[in-house]
Design a protein around this motif. Structure first.
Motif, PDB file in Angstrom:
ATOM      1  N   PHE A   1       0.846  -1.198   0.000  1.00 12.22           N
ATOM      2  CA  PHE A   1       0.000   0.000   0.000  1.00 12.22           C
ATOM      3  C   PHE A   1       0.878   1.243   0.000  1.00 12.22           C
ATOM      4  O   PHE A   1       2.049   1.196   0.368  1.00 12.22           O
ATOM      5  N   THR A   2       0.287   2.366  -0.434  1.00 15.66           N
ATOM      6  CA  THR A   2       0.996   3.644  -0.469  1.00 15.66           C
ATOM      7  C   THR A   2       0.177   4.681   0.284  1.00 15.66           C
ATOM      8  O   THR A   2      -1.009   4.874  -0.012  1.00 15.66           O
ATOM      9  N   PHE A   3       0.815   5.325   1.244  1.00 18.44           N
ATOM     10  CA  PHE A   3       0.160   6.399   1.996  1.00 18.44           C
ATOM     11  C   PHE A   3       0.492   7.728   1.317  1.00 18.44           C
ATOM     12  O   PHE A   3       1.658   8.074   1.165  1.00 18.44           O
ATOM     13  N   ILE A   4      -0.533   8.470   0.906  1.00 18.11           N
ATOM     14  CA  ILE A   4      -0.338   9.734   0.206  1.00 18.11           C
ATOM     15  C   ILE A   4      -0.718  10.924   1.083  1.00 18.11           C
ATOM     16  O   ILE A   4      -0.150  12.002   0.971  1.00 18.11           O
ATOM     17  N   GLY A   5      -1.676  10.730   1.985  1.00 17.74           N
ATOM     18  CA  GLY A   5      -2.048  11.810   2.892  1.00 17.74           C
ATOM     19  C   GLY A   5      -3.012  12.799   2.275  1.00 17.74           C
ATOM     20  O   GLY A   5      -3.806  12.454   1.392  1.00 17.74           O
ATOM     21  N   PHE A   6      -2.950  14.051   2.712  1.00 16.86           N
ATOM     22  CA  PHE A   6      -3.861  15.083   2.208  1.00 16.86           C
ATOM     23  C   PHE A   6      -3.456  15.499   0.801  1.00 16.86           C
ATOM     24  O   PHE A   6      -2.261  15.619   0.486  1.00 16.86           O
ATOM     25  N   LEU A   7      -4.443  15.748  -0.043  1.00 20.13           N
ATOM     26  CA  LEU A   7      -4.188  16.221  -1.397  1.00 20.13           C
ATOM     27  C   LEU A   7      -4.062  17.744  -1.406  1.00 20.13           C
ATOM     28  O   LEU A   7      -4.638  18.427  -0.557  1.00 20.13           O
ATOM     29  N   PRO A   8      -3.333  18.307  -2.372  1.00 18.11           N
ATOM     30  CA  PRO A   8      -3.172  19.762  -2.454  1.00 18.11           C
ATOM     31  C   PRO A   8      -4.501  20.484  -2.682  1.00 18.11           C
ATOM     32  O   PRO A   8      -5.449  19.914  -3.229  1.00 18.11           O
ATOM     33  N   GLU A   9      -4.535  21.758  -2.289  1.00 19.37           N
ATOM     34  CA  GLU A   9      -5.733  22.567  -2.464  1.00 19.37           C
ATOM     35  C   GLU A   9      -5.944  22.939  -3.932  1.00 19.37           C
ATOM     36  O   GLU A   9      -7.063  22.914  -4.435  1.00 19.37           O
ATOM     37  N   LYS A  10      -4.872  23.305  -4.630  1.00 21.83           N
ATOM     38  CA  LYS A  10      -4.997  23.755  -6.014  1.00 21.83           C
ATOM     39  C   LYS A  10      -5.292  22.582  -6.936  1.00 21.83           C
ATOM     40  O   LYS A  10      -4.669  21.533  -6.841  1.00 21.83           O
ATOM     41  N   ASN A  11      -6.244  22.791  -7.843  1.00 25.89           N
ATOM     42  CA  ASN A  11      -6.704  21.709  -8.704  1.00 25.89           C
ATOM     43  C   ASN A  11      -5.578  21.119  -9.549  1.00 25.89           C
ATOM     44  O   ASN A  11      -5.443  19.898  -9.648  1.00 25.89           O
ATOM     45  N   ALA A  12      -4.747  21.978 -10.143  1.00 25.52           N
ATOM     46  CA  ALA A  12      -3.675  21.478 -11.007  1.00 25.52           C
ATOM     47  C   ALA A  12      -2.679  20.643 -10.214  1.00 25.52           C
ATOM     48  O   ALA A  12      -2.223  19.594 -10.689  1.00 25.52           O
ATOM     49  N   GLU A  13      -2.346  21.084  -9.010  1.00 26.64           N
ATOM     50  CA  GLU A  13      -1.402  20.339  -8.176  1.00 26.64           C
ATOM     51  C   GLU A  13      -2.017  19.028  -7.699  1.00 26.64           C
ATOM     52  O   GLU A  13      -1.325  18.007  -7.604  1.00 26.64           O
ATOM     53  N   ARG A  14      -3.309  19.058  -7.403  1.00 28.19           N
ATOM     54  CA  ARG A  14      -3.993  17.848  -6.947  1.00 28.19           C
ATOM     55  C   ARG A  14      -4.007  16.797  -8.060  1.00 28.19           C
ATOM     56  O   ARG A  14      -3.689  15.627  -7.830  1.00 28.19           O
ATOM     57  N   ARG A  15      -4.354  17.218  -9.277  1.00 25.23           N
ATOM     58  CA  ARG A  15      -4.368  16.293 -10.406  1.00 25.23           C
ATOM     59  C   ARG A  15      -2.962  15.749 -10.692  1.00 25.23           C
ATOM     60  O   ARG A  15      -2.788  14.552 -10.954  1.00 25.23           O
ATOM     61  N   ALA A  16      -1.974  16.624 -10.642  1.00 26.68           N
ATOM     62  CA  ALA A  16      -0.605  16.201 -10.936  1.00 26.68           C
ATOM     63  C   ALA A  16      -0.136  15.135  -9.949  1.00 26.68           C
ATOM     64  O   ALA A  16       0.526  14.163 -10.334  1.00 26.68           O
ATOM     65  N   LEU A  17      -0.472  15.326  -8.676  1.00 22.55           N
ATOM     66  CA  LEU A  17      -0.075  14.339  -7.671  1.00 22.55           C
ATOM     67  C   LEU A  17      -0.773  13.008  -7.912  1.00 22.55           C
ATOM     68  O   LEU A  17      -0.144  11.936  -7.882  1.00 22.55           O
ATOM     69  N   LEU A  18      -2.076  13.038  -8.181  1.00 21.10           N
ATOM     70  CA  LEU A  18      -2.812  11.799  -8.415  1.00 21.10           C
ATOM     71  C   LEU A  18      -2.308  11.083  -9.663  1.00 21.10           C
ATOM     72  O   LEU A  18      -2.255   9.840  -9.699  1.00 21.10           O
ATOM     73  N   GLU A  19      -1.942  11.832 -10.691  1.00 23.50           N
ATOM     74  CA  GLU A  19      -1.461  11.213 -11.923  1.00 23.50           C
ATOM     75  C   GLU A  19      -0.176  10.412 -11.697  1.00 23.50           C
ATOM     76  O   GLU A  19       0.091   9.441 -12.413  1.00 23.50           O
ATOM     77  N   ARG A  20       0.606  10.809 -10.701  1.00 18.84           N
ATOM     78  CA  ARG A  20       1.828  10.057 -10.376  1.00 18.84           C
ATOM     79  C   ARG A  20       1.513   8.646  -9.896  1.00 18.84           C
ATOM     80  O   ARG A  20       2.346   7.740 -10.005  1.00 18.84           O
ATOM     81  N   TYR A  21       0.299   8.451  -9.349  1.00 17.24           N
ATOM     82  CA  TYR A  21      -0.067   7.153  -8.772  1.00 17.24           C
ATOM     83  C   TYR A  21      -1.147   6.434  -9.581  1.00 17.24           C
ATOM     84  O   TYR A  21      -1.657   5.409  -9.146  1.00 17.24           O
ATOM     85  N   ALA A  22      -1.476   6.959 -10.756  1.00 16.84           N
ATOM     86  CA  ALA A  22      -2.582   6.387 -11.530  1.00 16.84           C
ATOM     87  C   ALA A  22      -2.333   4.940 -11.937  1.00 16.84           C
ATOM     88  O   ALA A  22      -3.269   4.148 -12.046  1.00 16.84           O
ATOM     89  N   ALA A  23      -1.075   4.586 -12.183  1.00 14.47           N
ATOM     90  CA  ALA A  23      -0.766   3.222 -12.619  1.00 14.47           C
ATOM     91  C   ALA A  23      -0.307   2.329 -11.476  1.00 14.47           C
ATOM     92  O   ALA A  23      -0.001   1.155 -11.690  1.00 14.47           O
ATOM     93  N   ALA A  24      -0.270   2.858 -10.263  1.00 13.48           N
ATOM     94  CA  ALA A  24       0.197   2.072  -9.116  1.00 13.48           C
ATOM     95  C   ALA A  24      -0.768   0.925  -8.829  1.00 13.48           C
ATOM     96  O   ALA A  24      -1.985   1.129  -8.777  1.00 13.48           O
ATOM     97  N   ARG A  25      -0.233  -0.264  -8.606  1.00 12.39           N
ATOM     98  CA  ARG A  25      -1.082  -1.446  -8.370  1.00 12.39           C
ATOM     99  C   ARG A  25      -1.482  -1.591  -6.905  1.00 12.39           C
ATOM    100  O   ARG A  25      -2.431  -2.295  -6.584  1.00 12.39           O
ATOM    101  N   GLU A  26      -0.744  -0.953  -6.010  1.00 13.97           N
ATOM    102  CA  GLU A  26      -1.015  -1.133  -4.592  1.00 13.97           C
ATOM    103  C   GLU A  26      -2.183  -0.256  -4.127  1.00 13.97           C
ATOM    104  O   GLU A  26      -2.558   0.720  -4.767  1.00 13.97           O
ATOM    105  N   THR A  27      -2.771  -0.608  -2.994  1.00 13.94           N
ATOM    106  CA  THR A  27      -3.851   0.160  -2.391  1.00 13.94           C
ATOM    107  C   THR A  27      -3.333   1.554  -2.010  1.00 13.94           C
ATOM    108  O   THR A  27      -2.221   1.706  -1.523  1.00 13.94           O
TER     109      THR A  27
END
Length: 267
Positions: A127-153
């Motif tokens: 599993f991967t702990f990511i924590g709180f997502l950024p407030e700004k939409n572009a930063e939030r999307r960019a962070l999530l895109e880094r984990y889009a292909a991750a197989r772990e929870t």
């Protein structure tokens, strides 16, 4: 002696004997919010000097902690709930102490993300702990895109006012996935609610949430066998504009859009 002490995340009985022993022996307690920590100490009839250590004064607090320790004082550092440093203040303190060569230790205890992972019944071997997502939409999307292909929870923290926004962005980036929202952990109204990202989380949002999201499916996109440049070109040949082709390639490969852009700059 400096000790980072985990505290209960809800039920005040979830504190270790060792933590109580250290708090009783401390010369000073540094905490995220003195009004919150005083309730915990009062519950166990502990009276100690309290000092604030939060994100706005952490550097100054760290210098004071260092000075007290070098005077031979015993210092405890706590956050409002759970483990200091993990989505809470304390990282700057640890950095300064480490650079100064001042030893410190950790007293383990309650952790909301791990409790939520178990309550969700999702795979916990990876599993991967990511924590709180950024407030700004572009930063939030960019962070999530880094984990889009991750197989772990994937594990996220989310404040009640941000839950709908966070789930909506997850669906936009990840597509359809199973998820579980866990709240009020260890409290009377503890709740673990399974849902699909496309459906969102129903009902009024109250209390702090841990969002548990299943990892990416194991099906391999055949385009991943190509080079990054060829991957982008293949999407463009399907009729996508360059921006969308870059975005999909990044999502397929678990890369940032900027990394893909550098590879396909002149397409």
């Amino acid at each position: 002696m400096i000790e980072l002490v985990a505290t209960p995340i809800g039920n005040l009985k979830d504190i270790t004997l060792r933590a109580l022993e250290s708090l009783r022996a401390a010369d000073a307690v540094f905490c995220e919010d003195t009004r919150h920590t005083i309730r915990l100490l009062n519950a166990y009839e502990i009276k100690k000097p309290l000092f604030a250590c939060h994100k706005f004064n952490e550097r100054e607090a760290a210098e004071r902690i260092l000075a007290l320790s070098r005077e031979g004082k015993r210092v405890c550092i706590v956050s409002d709930a759970g483990m200091p440093v993990v989505s809470d203040p304390g990282r700057e303190v640890c950095r300064i102490l480490k650079e100064a060569g001042e030893p410190y230790t950790v007293l383990p205890g309650a952790n909301a993300a791990l409790c939520a992972l178990i309550l969700s019944a999702f795979p916990a071997d990876r599993f991967t702990f990511i924590g709180f997502l950024p407030e700004k939409n572009a930063e939030r999307r960019a962070l999530l895109e880094r984990y889009a292909a991750a197989r772990e929870t994937l594990l996220f923290h989310s404040a009640p006012q941000d839950v709908d926004r966070d789930v909506r962005t997850m669906f936009e980036v990840f597509g359809e996935r199973r998820a579980c929202a866990v709240r009020e952990i260890t409290k009377i109204h503890e709740e673990s609610l399974a849902f699909l990202l496309s459906e969102g989380l129903p009902g009024e949002k109250r209390g702090e949430y841990v969002l548990v999201v299943e990892g990416a499916a194991e099906t391999q996109n055949p385009l991943n066998a190509l080079s990054v440049r060829e991957h982008v070109r293949a999407y463009m040949e399907q009729g996508l504009d360059k921006k969308e082709a870059l975005k999909r390639t990044a999502r397929d490969r678990g890369l940032s859009k900027s990394d893909v852009y550098r590879e396909a700059l002149d397409l």
